[in-house]
Design an enzyme around this catalytic site. Structure first.
Site, PDB file in Angstrom:
ATOM      1  N   GLU A  77       0.922  -1.198   0.189  1.00  0.00           N
ATOM      2  CA  GLU A  77       0.027  -0.017   0.081  1.00  0.00           C
ATOM      3  C   GLU A  77       0.872   1.271  -0.040  1.00  0.00           C
ATOM      4  O   GLU A  77       0.439   2.160   0.603  1.00  0.00           O
ATOM      5  CB  GLU A  77      -0.954   0.005   1.016  1.00  0.00           C
ATOM      6  CG  GLU A  77      -1.912  -1.152   1.175  1.00  0.00           C
ATOM      7  CD  GLU A  77      -2.903  -1.016  -0.096  1.00  0.00           C
ATOM      8  OE1 GLU A  77      -2.918  -0.399  -0.806  1.00  0.00           O
ATOM      9  OE2 GLU A  77      -3.862  -1.947   0.184  1.00  0.00           O
ATOM     10  N   HIS A  96      -2.521   2.855   8.471  1.00  0.00           N
ATOM     11  CA  HIS A  96      -3.494   2.039   7.673  1.00  0.00           C
ATOM     12  C   HIS A  96      -3.965   0.757   8.577  1.00  0.00           C
ATOM     13  O   HIS A  96      -2.715  -0.034   8.804  1.00  0.00           O
ATOM     14  CB  HIS A  96      -3.289   1.802   6.339  1.00  0.00           C
ATOM     15  CG  HIS A  96      -4.341   0.820   5.712  1.00  0.00           C
ATOM     16  ND1 HIS A  96      -5.534   0.791   5.605  1.00  0.00           N
ATOM     17  CD2 HIS A  96      -3.699  -0.467   5.005  1.00  0.00           C
ATOM     18  CE1 HIS A  96      -5.779  -0.416   4.880  1.00  0.00           C
ATOM     19  NE2 HIS A  96      -5.077  -1.060   4.725  1.00  0.00           N
ATOM     20  N   HIS A  98      -6.799  -3.117   9.199  1.00  0.00           N
ATOM     21  CA  HIS A  98      -8.026  -3.778   8.805  1.00  0.00           C
ATOM     22  C   HIS A  98      -8.879  -3.892  10.336  1.00  0.00           C
ATOM     23  O   HIS A  98      -9.162  -5.082  10.780  1.00  0.00           O
ATOM     24  CB  HIS A  98      -7.749  -4.881   8.228  1.00  0.00           C
ATOM     25  CG  HIS A  98      -6.946  -4.680   6.936  1.00  0.00           C
ATOM     26  ND1 HIS A  98      -6.512  -5.806   6.374  1.00  0.00           N
ATOM     27  CD2 HIS A  98      -6.518  -3.764   6.074  1.00  0.00           C
ATOM     28  CE1 HIS A  98      -5.896  -5.591   5.186  1.00  0.00           C
ATOM     29  NE2 HIS A  98      -5.899  -4.156   5.132  1.00  0.00           N
ATOM     30  N   TYR A 117     -20.850  12.986  18.856  1.00  0.00           N
ATOM     31  CA  TYR A 117     -20.131  14.357  18.548  1.00  0.00           C
ATOM     32  C   TYR A 117     -18.653  14.201  18.202  1.00  0.00           C
ATOM     33  O   TYR A 117     -18.112  14.740  17.600  1.00  0.00           O
ATOM     34  CB  TYR A 117     -20.576  15.322  19.524  1.00  0.00           C
ATOM     35  CG  TYR A 117     -19.533  15.351  20.746  1.00  0.00           C
ATOM     36  CD1 TYR A 117     -20.095  14.586  21.983  1.00  0.00           C
ATOM     37  CD2 TYR A 117     -17.992  15.534  21.044  1.00  0.00           C
ATOM     38  CE1 TYR A 117     -19.255  14.153  23.077  1.00  0.00           C
ATOM     39  CE2 TYR A 117     -17.504  15.420  22.206  1.00  0.00           C
ATOM     40  CZ  TYR A 117     -17.958  14.538  23.190  1.00  0.00           C
ATOM     41  OH  TYR A 117     -17.503  14.457  24.471  1.00  0.00           O
ATOM     42  N   HIS A 159     -12.245  -3.158   2.978  1.00  0.00           N
ATOM     43  CA  HIS A 159     -10.694  -3.366   3.056  1.00  0.00           C
ATOM     44  C   HIS A 159     -10.343  -2.836   4.561  1.00  0.00           C
ATOM     45  O   HIS A 159     -10.091  -4.055   5.460  1.00  0.00           O
ATOM     46  CB  HIS A 159     -10.154  -2.410   2.216  1.00  0.00           C
ATOM     47  CG  HIS A 159      -8.684  -2.480   2.093  1.00  0.00           C
ATOM     48  ND1 HIS A 159      -8.066  -2.090   1.207  1.00  0.00           N
ATOM     49  CD2 HIS A 159      -7.955  -2.749   3.042  1.00  0.00           C
ATOM     50  CE1 HIS A 159      -6.675  -2.216   1.263  1.00  0.00           C
ATOM     51  NE2 HIS A 159      -6.344  -2.855   2.703  1.00  0.00           N
ATOM     52  N   TYR A 212     -11.859  24.679  23.956  1.00  0.00           N
ATOM     53  CA  TYR A 212     -11.509  23.562  24.798  1.00  0.00           C
ATOM     54  C   TYR A 212      -9.917  23.526  24.972  1.00  0.00           C
ATOM     55  O   TYR A 212      -8.966  23.943  24.194  1.00  0.00           O
ATOM     56  CB  TYR A 212     -11.623  22.423  24.143  1.00  0.00           C
ATOM     57  CG  TYR A 212     -11.724  21.020  24.953  1.00  0.00           C
ATOM     58  CD1 TYR A 212     -12.579  20.569  25.929  1.00  0.00           C
ATOM     59  CD2 TYR A 212     -10.702  20.030  24.615  1.00  0.00           C
ATOM     60  CE1 TYR A 212     -12.462  19.673  26.656  1.00  0.00           C
ATOM     61  CE2 TYR A 212     -10.605  19.079  25.385  1.00  0.00           C
ATOM     62  CZ  TYR A 212     -11.392  18.639  26.309  1.00  0.00           C
ATOM     63  OH  TYR A 212     -11.254  17.380  27.072  1.00  0.00           O
TER      64      TYR A 212
HETATM   65 ZN   LIG Z   1      -5.009  -3.029   3.756  1.00  0.00          ZN
END
Ligand SMILES: [Zn+2]
Length: 214
Positions: A77, A96, A98, A117, A159, A212
């Site tokens: 990726e 990234h 899964h 929120y 994915h 905040y």
């Molecule tokens: Zn992946």
């Protein structure tokens, strides 16, 4: 310092975060990947290597033209990381994974609407789900960029999840937040149709966060 041996502290932090992805349940096996911007390019987790035995030297140093240095092949990726880090200068790290609940929603090609929120943590009134494309393709990176317009996280259809931050701890924190929201949304959907916050309320949420802290 540059080259394969450089960025030692960053490399160690990336290995620690990669391992934490597994122990925290944010990820399974070697499916997730991480990148961190460095001078002239970025560091990326290698392809298909077990995070438990991965060392800082296994991380791949990549340039934006797709060339790389080091003994390992970059994650499949890499284009997703490259496109994001190249197009968005405020992004310093990309995660990234899964993750179970984010991916469950992504398999329905369903994003996360403003049912809570804290959806605002991803930068807008929802977390979008990107259109489907085969893993490791430039099309997937393109669809992801569209879903991430004005956002810091998105789902990838059938994915997984992508989260970004100014640095690795920020990307990590957001990924955990989005996965938590996905789990809550999934649970809420089991017993009914969650009530969504409207845009005016989400605007109040953003204003509240601006005031905040200090
Ligand atoms: Zn992946």
């Amino acid at each position: 310092m540059s080259g394969v041996g450089g960025h030692q502290a960053l490399r160690e932090a990336m290995v620690a975060t990669a391992r934490r992805m597994n122990t925290s349940g944010l990820n399974q096996g070697t499916s997730g990947n991480l990148s961190q911007r460095v001078e002239g390019g970025f560091l990326l987790t290698p392809s298909g290597l077990n995070y438990e035995t991965m060392t800082p030297e296994d991380l791949v140093l990549m340039r934006f033209d797709g060339s790389h240095e080091g003994p390992r092949k970059p994650s499949t990726e890499w284009q997703l990381h490259r496109d994001l880090l190249q197009a968005r200068p405020e992004v310093g790290a990309v995660l990234h994974s899964h993750s179970m609940f984010s991916t469950t929603l992504a398999c329905l090609r369903r994003g996360i609407p403003a049912f809570h929120y804290m959806v605002s943590a991803a930068g807008g009134t929802d977390v979008r789900c990107a259109e489907y494309a085969t893993f490791g393709t430039p099309e997937l990176a393109r669809h992801m960029m569209v879903a991430l317009e004005g956002r810091k996280a998105c789902l990838l259809a059938n994915h997984g999840l992508v989260a970004v931050g100014a640095d690795l701890p920020a990307a990590w924190k957001l990924a955990v937040e989005v996965e938590t929201l996905a789990a809550m949304y999934w649970r809420a959907l089991q017993i009914g149709e969650p009530v969504l916050l409207d845009d005016a309320e989400m605007e109040r949420v953003f204003q509240q966060f601006r005031g905040y802290g200090q």
